[in-house]
Design an enzyme around this catalytic site. Sequence first.
Site, short mmCIF file in Angstrom:
data_model
loop_
_atom_site.label_atom_id
_atom_site.label_comp_id
_atom_site.label_asym_id
_atom_site.label_seq_id
_atom_site.Cartn_x
_atom_site.Cartn_y
_atom_site.Cartn_z
N LYS A 38 -40.66 -49.24 16.95
CA LYS A 38 -41.44 -50.32 16.33
C LYS A 38 -40.68 -50.92 15.15
O LYS A 38 -40.56 -52.14 15.03
CB LYS A 38 -42.78 -49.74 15.83
CG LYS A 38 -43.51 -50.63 14.85
CD LYS A 38 -44.78 -50.00 14.30
CE LYS A 38 -44.62 -49.13 13.09
NZ LYS A 38 -44.45 -49.81 11.80
N ASN A 39 -40.15 -50.06 14.27
CA ASN A 39 -39.55 -50.57 13.05
C ASN A 39 -38.21 -51.25 13.28
O ASN A 39 -37.64 -51.82 12.35
CB ASN A 39 -39.43 -49.45 12.01
CG ASN A 39 -40.80 -49.10 11.45
OD1 ASN A 39 -41.77 -49.82 11.67
ND2 ASN A 39 -40.89 -47.98 10.73
N ARG A 110 -46.83 -55.95 6.58
CA ARG A 110 -45.83 -56.31 5.57
C ARG A 110 -44.45 -56.53 6.18
O ARG A 110 -43.63 -57.27 5.62
CB ARG A 110 -45.70 -55.30 4.45
CG ARG A 110 -46.49 -54.07 4.53
CD ARG A 110 -46.25 -53.13 3.40
NE ARG A 110 -45.13 -53.49 2.57
CZ ARG A 110 -45.24 -54.09 1.41
NH1 ARG A 110 -46.39 -54.40 0.91
NH2 ARG A 110 -44.15 -54.37 0.71
N CYS A 134 -50.00 -51.82 -0.32
CA CYS A 134 -50.79 -51.33 0.81
C CYS A 134 -51.27 -49.92 0.49
O CYS A 134 -50.98 -49.40 -0.59
CB CYS A 134 -50.02 -51.40 2.12
SG CYS A 134 -48.86 -50.10 2.38
N ARG A 139 -45.16 -50.88 -2.97
CA ARG A 139 -44.26 -51.52 -2.00
C ARG A 139 -43.83 -52.93 -2.44
O ARG A 139 -44.13 -53.93 -1.80
CB ARG A 139 -44.90 -51.52 -0.60
CG ARG A 139 -45.27 -50.11 -0.17
CD ARG A 139 -45.68 -50.04 1.25
NE ARG A 139 -44.56 -50.13 2.17
CZ ARG A 139 -44.70 -50.13 3.49
NH1 ARG A 139 -45.89 -50.04 4.03
NH2 ARG A 139 -43.64 -50.21 4.27
N ASP A 142 -39.13 -56.93 -4.82
CA ASP A 142 -38.23 -57.51 -5.83
C ASP A 142 -36.76 -57.47 -5.41
O ASP A 142 -36.00 -58.38 -5.71
CB ASP A 142 -38.44 -56.83 -7.20
CG ASP A 142 -38.43 -55.32 -7.13
OD1 ASP A 142 -38.80 -54.75 -6.07
OD2 ASP A 142 -38.05 -54.68 -8.12
N ASP A 325 -41.94 -40.97 7.05
CA ASP A 325 -42.91 -41.28 8.11
C ASP A 325 -43.31 -40.04 8.92
O ASP A 325 -44.24 -40.11 9.73
CB ASP A 325 -42.34 -42.36 9.05
CG ASP A 325 -42.15 -43.69 8.33
OD1 ASP A 325 -42.77 -43.88 7.27
OD2 ASP A 325 -41.37 -44.52 8.82
N ARG A 417 -51.25 -49.44 15.58
CA ARG A 417 -50.12 -50.24 15.10
C ARG A 417 -48.79 -49.65 15.54
O ARG A 417 -47.80 -50.38 15.67
CB ARG A 417 -50.13 -50.31 13.57
CG ARG A 417 -51.33 -51.03 13.02
CD ARG A 417 -51.22 -51.10 11.53
NE ARG A 417 -49.92 -51.68 11.18
CZ ARG A 417 -49.44 -51.74 9.97
NH1 ARG A 417 -50.12 -51.28 8.97
NH2 ARG A 417 -48.25 -52.27 9.74
#
Length: 454
Positions: A38-39, A110, A134, A139, A142, A325, A417
């Site tokens: 997914k990422n 995000r 979140c 998170r 910057d 994770d 998700r």
Amino acid sequence: MYHCSSIRDVKIGGILPEKFKIKGGAPLKGEVSIGGAKNSVLKLMAAAILAKGETKIYNVPDLTDVEIMSSVIEDLGAKIFYDKQQKSISIDTTNLTCITAKYELVSKMRASFIILGALITRCKEAIVALPGGCAIGERRVDFHIKGLEALGAKIKIENGYVHAKASKLVGADIYLDIPSVGATENLMLAAVLAEGATRIQNAAQEPEIIDLANFLNTMGADVSGAGTSEIVINGVKASDIHPIEYTTIPDRIEAGTYMTAVVATRGKAIIRNIYPGHLTFFNDKLIKMGASIKLIEPTAIEVSCKNRLNSINFVTQPYPGFPTDLQSMAMVLLTTADGVGIITESLYENRFMQVPDLRRMGADIHQDRNHAIIKGVKKLTGANLSASDLRAGASLVVAGLMADGISVIENLQHIDRGYENFEEKIKLLGGKIERYNDNTEINLTEGLRNESHL
Ligand code: EPU
């Protein structure tokens, strides 16, 4: 309009009252195949914007996050088609008509902030909603903004949106205070057509970064050093960039979740379609706890566990350290391990969201700021649980599979998700899990006596 050969039941942002009902205790056995990361996929989808024409990505999981990213890109004027059978997504970016990523979508996911780097490269201008914090932490973004400014983008933040403009970007040396995955990716995308070389120092080294670099290089970009702490992007001409076909890497976090579930239930299973090297640190910790992990093919491992686990201590760190994770999954294992384990979460301020629910299952966990001290108990017992975010939610599923009795987990939209066909895959391994969406109160004690509904 989202063009998809299979519209999923779970609508973007819709909160259906679906729940998991799990009867714990069955050892997971058999084989499970892991989907695309997914990422990684989400970033490759954004990167497709760089090339005019149709890019096709394979090994794309059917997840709500992929739907959200599809909506973000469709809003820009691209055409998207997801083929559920083939697990591929085609993204035709020939005509982009808009440079704005709306708050309604960015606030849902995000990761869509990655569109900023892609749009500034393709369109020289981008208006992207700031994602905000979140559940798991503040998170901030910057580093993304400062890095883009270093490349010469003029940035204004107004009404909750980042408005970035650059008729031309010029390569620069950028040092990241933290090896941020998202900032590294955004800056890689922004630097592809910049004049000269961009050096990202203290860059994130995750496998998903290497996947993005390979994707960009296949498109015609010149990226080197991905997977190390210094990435160099030599700017190329827009005419060098072309659409491609590409297959994404397997999802190491999905793999780690199933490995944990097998170990937690004292099972034995083969996990296929993974790159074991992406999980070295995690594997090492599981082995130290007493699990057995055998490489049986270059992309398949056999995981098993017979006895009560030993406790361990670990600190979550950027790759190649222990992945944040998978922190909640490892915590579930520690709840019934022999001895006391200490987890230090170093990436997020609030990533122990699973703790109150694990305590309701009988776990003995003391939390002090970013440290969790877990004293192993003999067993967990089923309870009513609520998924508070993606990984905390998945860890509760693992806890439910391991516990005595029935657990009911609500707020599945978080889990959907990141886990494709979660319950189907668990059922294939012999786990007792059902998704249901009626409002029937399940009497957990009664459920223990009557297992027929599972
Ligand atoms: N950070 C800043 N400023 C920035 C960027 C990051 O202070 O400009 C801080 C964050 O607040 C955080 C830390 O740096 O404390 C690390 O954040 P990073 O940018 O590396 O994370 P991310 O890109 O937002 C990705 C994954 C996360 C995963 C982290 C760390 C995606 C879509 N998300 O997030 O995955 O936890 O890297 O590995 O790639 C998940 O899949 O459940 C998930 C949360």
